[in-house]
Design an enzyme around this catalytic site. Structure first.
Site, short mmCIF file in Angstrom:
data_model
loop_
_atom_site.label_atom_id
_atom_site.label_comp_id
_atom_site.label_asym_id
_atom_site.label_seq_id
_atom_site.Cartn_x
_atom_site.Cartn_y
_atom_site.Cartn_z
N ASP A 271 53.02 35.91 37.59
CA ASP A 271 52.33 37.19 37.80
C ASP A 271 53.27 38.27 38.37
O ASP A 271 53.75 39.10 37.62
CB ASP A 271 51.09 36.99 38.69
CG ASP A 271 50.01 38.04 38.48
OD1 ASP A 271 50.13 38.86 37.56
OD2 ASP A 271 49.00 38.01 39.23
N ASP A 272 53.48 38.25 39.69
CA ASP A 272 54.33 39.25 40.35
C ASP A 272 55.21 38.53 41.37
O ASP A 272 54.99 38.64 42.59
CB ASP A 272 53.45 40.29 41.06
CG ASP A 272 52.50 40.99 40.10
OD1 ASP A 272 52.97 41.83 39.33
OD2 ASP A 272 51.30 40.65 40.10
N GLU B 134 39.65 37.46 37.43
CA GLU B 134 40.53 37.22 38.58
C GLU B 134 39.68 37.47 39.83
O GLU B 134 39.39 36.56 40.59
CB GLU B 134 41.75 38.16 38.51
CG GLU B 134 42.73 38.01 39.67
CD GLU B 134 43.87 39.04 39.62
OE1 GLU B 134 43.72 40.08 38.96
OE2 GLU B 134 44.90 38.81 40.30
N HIS C 111 52.61 35.23 31.72
CA HIS C 111 51.87 36.23 32.52
C HIS C 111 52.81 36.71 33.63
O HIS C 111 52.91 36.09 34.69
CB HIS C 111 50.59 35.59 33.09
CG HIS C 111 49.74 36.55 33.87
ND1 HIS C 111 48.39 36.33 34.08
CD2 HIS C 111 50.01 37.71 34.50
CE1 HIS C 111 47.88 37.32 34.80
NE2 HIS C 111 48.87 38.17 35.08
N HIS D 256 43.42 40.92 31.44
CA HIS D 256 43.12 40.28 32.73
C HIS D 256 41.59 40.27 32.86
O HIS D 256 40.95 41.32 32.69
CB HIS D 256 43.68 41.08 33.89
CG HIS D 256 45.16 40.97 34.09
ND1 HIS D 256 46.07 41.16 33.09
CD2 HIS D 256 45.88 40.66 35.20
CE1 HIS D 256 47.30 40.98 33.58
NE2 HIS D 256 47.22 40.67 34.87
N HIS E 200 54.35 40.55 35.20
CA HIS E 200 54.47 42.02 35.19
C HIS E 200 55.90 42.35 35.60
O HIS E 200 56.30 42.01 36.71
CB HIS E 200 53.48 42.63 36.18
CG HIS E 200 52.06 42.23 35.90
ND1 HIS E 200 51.21 43.01 35.15
CD2 HIS E 200 51.35 41.13 36.24
CE1 HIS E 200 50.03 42.41 35.05
NE2 HIS E 200 50.09 41.25 35.70
N1 ADE Z 1 49.00 44.15 38.00
C1 ADE Z 1 50.00 43.40 38.46
N2 ADE Z 1 49.54 42.22 38.88
C2 ADE Z 1 48.20 42.22 38.67
C3 ADE Z 1 47.16 41.29 38.88
N3 ADE Z 1 47.38 40.10 39.41
N4 ADE Z 1 45.91 41.65 38.55
C4 ADE Z 1 45.67 42.84 38.03
N5 ADE Z 1 46.61 43.76 37.81
C5 ADE Z 1 47.87 43.45 38.11
ZN ZN Z 2 48.67 39.87 36.18
#
Ligand code: ADE
Ligand code: ZN
Length: 339
Positions: free
Chosen positions: A280-281, A202, A19, A199, A21
């Protein structure tokens, strides 16, 4: 057998990331460099000033900054450099396989062609496989705050690159944009041979996870934290072993959890859910794979055995072949026994 520290144990164990991006790996230093060569303005004067803006109360506050950052990506080389930087970073962390998202609409809506985006990313992934030994899968994610027609158009643009893309996903602003909004485009994507993920849960309710499973026919849920609100859903996820790709530092930074000590991972493990750890990011949330494992190990006092289970879960949840999975699982078991 040696008895290394939990930090060294986490650093050394071969890992996979499911997971991630790619736009979320855009480190401020690289962002300024690419902005400069493309003559694009960033609303912050320095790397330090930009980093100070990375403080979020919810998902939307993060997304606004994340999309703004992606605006400086113009040329194929920019997408290549972004991806290459990520691969080098995780290579240092002993990540051996990645299944990563890209968000084409973030770029095509600004007039960048789909080809430019995917070629830059894919060529870096190929070079990463050859030069760093990192195997990969690519997931094209639809932005759920945009409409169904835009998702259909994106799917159409992806068809010539079908061989490069394993799956479609769904991300961006969750609340108010349920999976049901994309049922038809996901059905079409499956007919075209793509795996589906989304997703869900969350910030959105357990109901969105049900929809992702029943309407979008996903084989993995990204995040899925809110499944714990619904015991029947927990049973469904545990019985089917549908993996959850959970992101601890993301959850903390986006206030999905208030403290890592309360993170639901142990509860998910107790309930026999196939839970995995991901970043994630990472450029925005303060950590790549090792930091995610390390921070939860510290906050939740996880043992080497529990870390090993989480790492094995990720390989089981990956789209590697059965043979490749077997090989990785034995390698990890041997690492655990030796350390
Ligand atoms: N795009 C990038 N990170 C995300 C996240 N945690 N939730 C939804 N969209 C995303
Ligand atoms: Zn994500």
């Amino acid at each position: 057998m040696s008895n290394i520290s939990i930090e060294k144990f986490i650093e050394g164990i071969p890992k996979t990331e499911l997971h991630l991006h790619i736009e979320g790996t855009f480190e401020p230093e690289l962002m300024f460099e690419i902005a400069k060569r493309n003559n694009k303005k960033i609303s912050y004067n320095s790397v330090e000033e930009l980093k100070k803006a990375y403080s979020f109360n919810n998902l939307q506050e993060f997304l606004d900054i994340y999309y703004a950052g992606a605006n400086v990506l113009i040329e194929e080389q920019d997408f290549y450099d972004l991806t290459w930087a990520y691969l080098n970073k995780v290579h240092e962390q002993n990540v051996v396989h990645v299944e990563i998202f890209f968000d084409p609409q973030t770029h095509t809506d600004r007039g960048i062609s789909f080809d430019t985006v995917i070629k830059g990313i894919y060529h870096a992934l190929e070079d990463g496989k050859e030069q760093l030994g990192i195997s990969f899968k690519l997931i094209m994610s639809f932005l759920r705050h945009l409409d169904e027609a835009s998702a259909f158009k994106t799917l159409e643009q992806a068809l010539p690159y079908k061989k490069w893309i394993s799956a479609v996903g769904l991300d961006s602003s969750e609340l108010g944009n349920p999976p049901s909004k994309f049922e038809r485009v996901f059905t079409k994507a499956q007919e075209e041979g793509f795996i589906t993920v989304a997703h869900a849960g969350e910030e959105g309710p357990a109901e969105y996870i049900w929809e992702a499973l029943d309407l979008l026919k996903v084989t993995r849920i990204d995040h899925g934290n809110r499944c714990l609100d619904d015991e029947k859903l927990v049973q469904r996820i545990a019985n089917s072993q549908i993996p959850l790709t959970v992101c601890p530092l993301s959850n903390l930074e986006l206030k999905v959890v208030t403290d890592l000590k309360d993170h639901p991972i142990p509860k998910m493990m107790e309930k026999n859910i196939l839970v995995t750890v991901n970043s994630d990011d990472p450029a925005y949330f303060g950590g790549y794979m090792n930091e995610n494992y390390l921070e939860i190990a510290r906050a939740l006092d996880l043992s080497k055995q529990q870390i090993t289970t989480l790492v094995k879960n990720s390989f089981k949840a990956s789209w590697l072949s059965d043979d490749e999975k077997e090989k990785r699982l034995s390698e990890i078991e041997a690492y655990f026994q030796n350390n």
